[in-house]
Every structure is written in C-alpha cells, then in structure tokens.
Design a protein around this motif. Structure first.
Motif, mmCIF file in Angstrom:
data_model
loop_
_atom_site.group_PDB
_atom_site.id
_atom_site.type_symbol
_atom_site.label_atom_id
_atom_site.label_comp_id
_atom_site.label_asym_id
_atom_site.label_seq_id
_atom_site.Cartn_x
_atom_site.Cartn_y
_atom_site.Cartn_z
ATOM 1 N N GLY A 12 0.796 -1.222 0.000
ATOM 2 C CA GLY A 12 0.000 0.000 0.000
ATOM 3 C C GLY A 12 0.824 1.265 0.000
ATOM 4 N N ALA A 13 2.066 1.198 0.473
ATOM 5 C CA ALA A 13 2.899 2.397 0.532
ATOM 6 C C ALA A 13 3.254 2.901 -0.864
ATOM 7 C CB ALA A 13 4.160 2.132 1.342
ATOM 8 N N ALA A 14 3.558 1.980 -1.776
ATOM 9 C CA ALA A 14 3.910 2.381 -3.139
ATOM 10 C C ALA A 14 2.731 3.059 -3.827
ATOM 11 C CB ALA A 14 4.377 1.176 -3.942
ATOM 12 N N GLU A 15 1.524 2.544 -3.627
ATOM 13 C CA GLU A 15 0.342 3.155 -4.238
ATOM 14 C C GLU A 15 0.068 4.530 -3.641
ATOM 15 O OE1 GLU A 15 -2.720 4.328 -6.376
ATOM 16 O OE2 GLU A 15 -1.347 2.679 -6.852
ATOM 17 N N LEU A 16 0.304 4.686 -2.335
ATOM 18 C CA LEU A 16 0.134 5.993 -1.709
ATOM 19 C C LEU A 16 1.103 7.004 -2.304
ATOM 20 C CD1 LEU A 16 -1.258 7.673 0.525
ATOM 21 C CD2 LEU A 16 0.615 6.969 2.042
ATOM 22 N N ARG A 17 2.348 6.591 -2.475
ATOM 23 C CA ARG A 17 3.319 7.495 -3.102
ATOM 24 C C ARG A 17 2.878 7.848 -4.523
ATOM 25 N NH1 ARG A 17 6.979 3.784 -0.803
ATOM 26 N NH2 ARG A 17 7.584 2.959 -2.847
ATOM 27 N N ALA A 18 2.414 6.841 -5.273
ATOM 28 C CA ALA A 18 1.971 7.093 -6.647
ATOM 29 C C ALA A 18 0.800 8.073 -6.676
ATOM 30 C CB ALA A 18 1.577 5.780 -7.317
ATOM 31 N N SER A 19 -0.101 7.955 -5.723
ATOM 32 C CA SER A 19 -1.225 8.898 -5.646
ATOM 33 C C SER A 19 -0.729 10.319 -5.427
ATOM 34 C CB SER A 19 -2.178 8.494 -4.527
ATOM 35 O OG SER A 19 -2.808 7.261 -4.810
ATOM 36 N N SER A 20 0.285 10.470 -4.576
ATOM 37 C CA SER A 20 0.822 11.812 -4.330
ATOM 38 C C SER A 20 1.471 12.374 -5.593
ATOM 39 C CB SER A 20 1.818 11.789 -3.166
ATOM 40 O OG SER A 20 3.041 11.164 -3.524
ATOM 41 N N TYR A 21 2.097 11.519 -6.407
ATOM 42 C CA TYR A 21 2.711 12.000 -7.643
ATOM 43 C C TYR A 21 1.630 12.452 -8.631
ATOM 44 C CZ TYR A 21 6.422 8.958 -5.736
ATOM 45 O OH TYR A 21 7.330 8.325 -4.922
ATOM 46 N N ARG A 22 0.525 11.696 -8.685
ATOM 47 C CA ARG A 22 -0.558 12.100 -9.592
ATOM 48 C C ARG A 22 -1.135 13.445 -9.172
ATOM 49 N NH1 ARG A 22 -1.582 6.406 -9.445
ATOM 50 N NH2 ARG A 22 -3.059 6.637 -7.727
ATOM 51 N N LEU A 23 -1.250 13.666 -7.877
ATOM 52 C CA LEU A 23 -1.779 14.942 -7.397
ATOM 53 C C LEU A 23 -0.813 16.095 -7.681
ATOM 54 C CD1 LEU A 23 -3.304 13.780 -3.997
ATOM 55 C CD2 LEU A 23 -4.563 14.575 -6.001
ATOM 56 N N LEU A 24 0.481 15.822 -7.650
ATOM 57 C CA LEU A 24 1.447 16.853 -8.020
ATOM 58 C C LEU A 24 1.290 17.228 -9.491
ATOM 59 C CD1 LEU A 24 4.735 15.675 -6.248
ATOM 60 C CD2 LEU A 24 3.532 17.826 -5.835
ATOM 61 N N GLY A 25 1.109 16.233 -10.338
ATOM 62 C CA GLY A 25 0.869 16.480 -11.758
ATOM 63 C C GLY A 25 2.016 17.180 -12.464
ATOM 64 N N LEU A 26 3.244 16.861 -12.108
ATOM 65 C CA LEU A 26 4.401 17.547 -12.678
ATOM 66 C C LEU A 26 4.888 16.854 -13.947
ATOM 67 C CD1 LEU A 26 6.408 18.257 -9.403
ATOM 68 C CD2 LEU A 26 4.865 19.801 -10.639
ATOM 69 N N LYS A 27 5.352 17.668 -14.897
ATOM 70 C CA LYS A 27 5.870 17.142 -16.152
ATOM 71 C C LYS A 27 7.375 16.929 -16.057
ATOM 72 C CE LYS A 27 2.311 19.371 -18.981
ATOM 73 N NZ LYS A 27 2.049 20.319 -20.090
ATOM 74 N N ARG A 28 7.884 16.126 -16.954
ATOM 75 C CA ARG A 28 9.315 15.832 -17.022
ATOM 76 C C ARG A 28 10.111 17.135 -17.062
ATOM 77 N NH1 ARG A 28 11.606 11.049 -18.119
ATOM 78 N NH2 ARG A 28 13.792 11.022 -18.781
ATOM 79 N N GLY A 29 11.179 17.216 -16.262
ATOM 80 C CA GLY A 29 12.006 18.412 -16.222
ATOM 81 C C GLY A 29 11.616 19.408 -15.153
ATOM 82 N N ALA A 30 10.456 19.206 -14.519
ATOM 83 C CA ALA A 30 10.008 20.118 -13.468
ATOM 84 C C ALA A 30 10.854 19.935 -12.209
ATOM 85 C CB ALA A 30 8.539 19.875 -13.148
#
Length: 243
Positions: A12-30
């Motif tokens: 569950g920890a990996a999915e939680l981290r992935a959810s936080s990345y989706r919420l950040l919504g940052l593009k490559r190079g940011a």
C-alpha cells in the motif's frame, strides 16, 4: 532507518506514493522538493520520472540512506521551516509523514509557499492517529491503547487540519483524498502495537497487566487470521496562488 524502510515497503505504501505523484501532476524536467524525505523512496521514484528532485530531511542518517537510493538527486539536511532553497524555485512540493511531528505547522506551510513558484503544486499528508482502527474483543481498552500511540507524537491528529492550513495560506484548488490501508498480517504492525501499549502504560492510561493481555490477544488474532487494522492516510493537494 529500519523503521522508515519498513513503512515505505509495506503493501500500500507504493500506491500511496503514486497517488501523491498524480496529485502533483508535474511534467518531465520540473523541479520538486520532497520534505521529510526519509530514506529517499519518493525522491528516487520522482527522479526516474524525469523530475529535478531535491530531498530534505532533518536526520543526517536518513539523508545518507537517501543519497544511496537516489545518487543523482540533490539533498540537504535541514528543517521544514527553514529550507535551503531560493524563493519561487520549485514547481512542486511534497511532504508526507511530517506534520504529526510538528508543534506548529504554520512556519512549514509558509516555507512551502515561499519556495513554490506561482501556480506550483503542493501535496501534504499523513496518518491521522485519531482515525486508526484495530479490532479487539475489548474495544474500550483498544481505544485507550491507541491514545498511548497518539501520545508518542507532537500532533497526532494534524492531518485533519491540513486543508485549513493550506486555505489559510491562500493556496487554491484545495483537494482532499483519504487512502485507507487494510492490514490483516499481525507481523506488519507488531512493533507499533507493542510501542502503543508501552506508551499507554508509561502515561498511566492502563496497567502493565492490561497491556500484556491486549498484546496477547492481538497475537492470538494474528495466529488465527483474525487480525484487522485500518490505517487512513490523508492527502491534501493545492496550487500556489498566482496573484
């Protein structure tokens, strides 16, 4: 460090981290800063996504482990309310499992506001220890044991106030998500259960006899595949103001 590693490697920890990345919504190079980065799991994953990541933690041992995990990232030993970053230098800001440790979260949020560019994204979150659920034949005793667990943190229910903090700091587009990890393997939480019971005894909330009986019941539940815990984590995302 073993504790930090164990938390990040639980199911569950990996999915939680992935959810936080989706919420950040940052593009490559940011650019992105991960505050209270611990052993660097998120820093390494964000770097593999092509982000320019900076990891911050107050613990030098954590930073040493994080450097080994993500050798291409930038790291600093620093506190969350005094980041060694330029103003408006970050496209994203991430801080999980931090706010329950802070007596006053306002300076940390103010520092996040300072380092984010206008329109930059922030994701903060953590467990609200007031919402933890553990099944037991004696639920009243369990509730008191969980109060012992809460006593180990400066602000065990801080996560429920994160939305207010971001709104008060003039962040916009504030969104709240709750991710609940269900644990049925007693061994995954055994150290935390013992720590909670010990803290309840130390605070004179229960007797040692009560603690021993409660721990024994949870062990029996684990052996019979009857152990059940639910651990909610609050994630709050927002955008830095543009005006």
């Amino acid at each position: 460090m073993r504790f930090l590693e164990r938390i990040e490697e639980r199911p569950g920890a990996a999915e939680l981290r992935a959810s936080s990345y989706r919420l950040l919504g940052l593009k490559r190079g940011a650019t992105c800063v991960d505050v209270a980065c611990g052993a660097g799991h998120a820093v390494a994953e964000l770097a593999r996504k092509g982000l320019k990541v900076t990891g911050i933690d107050a613990d030098p041992d954590a930073i040493e482990a994080a450097r080994e995990r993500a050798p291409g990232a930038m790291f600093h030993v620093a506190h969350s309310d005094d980041l060694p970053l330029e103003a408006a230098s970050m496209d994203g800001y991430r801080a999980l499992r931090l706010f329950h440790l802070l007596e006053d979260p306002a300076p940390t949020i103010a520092e996040a506001h300072r380092v984010l560019r206008p329109g930059g994204r922030i994701v903060v979150g953590g467990q609200d220890y007031g919402f933890l659920m553990i099944d037991s034949a004696d639920q009243d005793l369990t509730d008191v044991v969980l109060l012992g667990l809460e006593s180990r943190s400066a602000a065990p229910r801080a996560a429920r106030s994160l939305r207010d903090l971001l709104l008060d700091a003039k962040f916009t587009d504030v969104e709240v998500q709750v991710h609940t990890e269900v644990v049925t393997d007693h061994h995954q939480l055994e150290p935390q259960l013992e720590a909670a019971a010990d803290a309840a005894v130390t605070k004179a909330l229960i007797t040692q006899e009560d603690a021993d009986a409660w721990i024994a019941e949870q062990i029996r539940r684990g052996r019979r595949d009857r152990f059940l815990a639910a651990l909610p984590t609050v994630l709050v995302s927002a955008s830095a103001p543009t005006g």
